[in-house]
Design a protein around this motif. Structure first.
Motif, short mmCIF file in Angstrom:
data_model
loop_
_atom_site.label_atom_id
_atom_site.label_comp_id
_atom_site.label_asym_id
_atom_site.label_seq_id
_atom_site.Cartn_x
_atom_site.Cartn_y
_atom_site.Cartn_z
N TRP A 1 -11.52 15.50 0.36
CA TRP A 1 -11.61 14.41 -0.61
C TRP A 1 -13.07 14.05 -0.86
O TRP A 1 -13.85 14.06 0.09
N ASP B 1 -1.96 -0.24 -7.32
CA ASP B 1 -3.27 0.40 -7.22
C ASP B 1 -3.84 0.42 -5.80
O ASP B 1 -5.05 0.53 -5.61
N ARG B 2 -2.97 0.30 -4.79
CA ARG B 2 -3.41 0.38 -3.39
C ARG B 2 -2.99 1.72 -2.80
O ARG B 2 -1.91 1.87 -2.26
N MET B 3 -3.82 2.73 -2.95
CA MET B 3 -3.52 4.05 -2.43
C MET B 3 -4.33 4.32 -1.17
O MET B 3 -5.53 4.03 -1.10
N VAL B 4 -3.65 4.86 -0.16
CA VAL B 4 -4.30 5.28 1.08
C VAL B 4 -4.02 6.76 1.28
O VAL B 4 -2.86 7.20 1.18
N LEU B 5 -5.05 7.54 1.57
CA LEU B 5 -4.90 8.98 1.79
C LEU B 5 -5.18 9.29 3.26
O LEU B 5 -6.24 8.95 3.78
N ALA C 1 -1.00 9.01 -8.27
CA ALA C 1 -1.82 7.90 -8.76
C ALA C 1 -1.36 7.46 -10.13
O ALA C 1 -1.25 6.26 -10.43
N HIS D 1 0.86 -1.18 0.00
CA HIS D 1 0.00 0.00 0.00
C HIS D 1 0.90 1.24 0.00
O HIS D 1 1.88 1.29 0.74
N ALA E 1 -9.31 4.72 -3.71
CA ALA E 1 -8.39 5.08 -2.62
C ALA E 1 -9.09 5.00 -1.27
O ALA E 1 -10.27 5.36 -1.13
N LEU F 1 -7.69 4.57 -9.55
CA LEU F 1 -6.99 4.49 -8.26
C LEU F 1 -7.59 5.47 -7.26
O LEU F 1 -7.70 5.16 -6.07
N LEU F 2 -7.96 6.65 -7.74
CA LEU F 2 -8.54 7.66 -6.86
C LEU F 2 -9.93 7.24 -6.40
O LEU F 2 -10.31 7.47 -5.25
#
Length: 247
Positions: free
Chosen positions: A45, A34-38, A25, A9, A64, A60-61
């Motif tokens: 967001w 493709d593992r996005m953490v915000l 991204a 991630h 997320a 990806l967004l």
């Protein structure tokens, strides 16, 4: 849905600009991540500027994960690495991006969950963030200008992830629709040139002719010729002979 591939991630901690989130991204998706953490994006967001910058990586967004703080973001992890260009005064293992992604691949292969932390654009991760990581990723940048853009850092780690998990050839030859010439094709090319050069009186004086012929054969054998090359060289010689005969 995220892909089924086993991967780390990438956690963007308090990112400030939507454009940088979108660029990150895009950089991730370049290398199949493709593992996005915000974590607490400054401008909230979702962010339309991030979507515009992500271009074809908008999925990806959409997928997320949004976390309110870093402890929440890494709660399910077994191993966390923090990217930083500054000396932190903390006792931790420090990996190059290459070694970090190799370690990530090994741990993921053992069933662990791994995350990589990226700090906000202005000053990077706080010491409190880094203290929560198990290891540091340090990029060997110019010490007089160590700052990396968020997306650049993500791209660099993504590239090393790809190298750690895929067979990446150091060099290759794009054949351009042809294939390597066979030995018989090269032999016929050599015969063609030797015959025409002999007719033109090239192999002179006679006592030097055998050595000259050997050198010519050696030239052809050293050249990595394709079938298209062989056909072209046959055509060049034929045209030169026709031109001479017309003259």
């Amino acid at each position: 849905m995220p892909s089924d591939s086993n991967q780390p991630h990438f956690v963007l901690v308090r990112p400030q600009m939507g454009e940088n989130i979108g660029a990150a991204a895009r950089a991730m998706w370049n290398f199949g991540l493709d593992r996005m953490v915000l974590v607490s994006p400054r401008d909230g967001w979702p962010n339309p500027r991030a979507v515009a910058m992500a271009s074809g990586a908008g999925r990806l967004l959409d997928e997320a994960v949004l976390a309110t703080d870093l402890p929440e973001a890494v709660a399910g992890d077994h191993f966390v690495m923090a990217t930083t260009a500054r000396v932190r005064g903390l006792t931790k293992p420090v990996f190059s991006p290459e070694e970090a992604m190799r370690q990530a691949a090994d741990r993921l292969g053992r069933g662990e969950r791994v995350s990589v932390l990226f700090g906000p654009e202005r000053a990077g991760l706080e010491n409190e963030d880094v203290a929560r990581a198990n290891a540091i990723i340090s990029v060997p940048v110019n010490p007089q200008f160590p700052s990396l853009n968020l997306a650049q850092c993500v791209l660099l780690c993504g590239y090393e992830w790809r190298r750690a998990t895929q067979d990446v050839a150091a060099t290759r030859t794009d054949m351009g629709g042809t294939e390597w010439a066979s030995q018989i094709e090269i032999e016929k090319l050599a015969d063609h040139y030797e015959d025409r050069l002999d007719q033109a009186g090239y192999f002179f004086p006679p006592e030097k002719a055998p050595g000259m012929q050997v050198n010519l054969r050696n030239l052809w054998s050293r050249m990595p010729l394709t079938r298209a090359d062989v056909q072209m060289l046959h055509g060049v010689l034929r045209q030169m002979v026709r031109w001479k005969e017309r003259g």
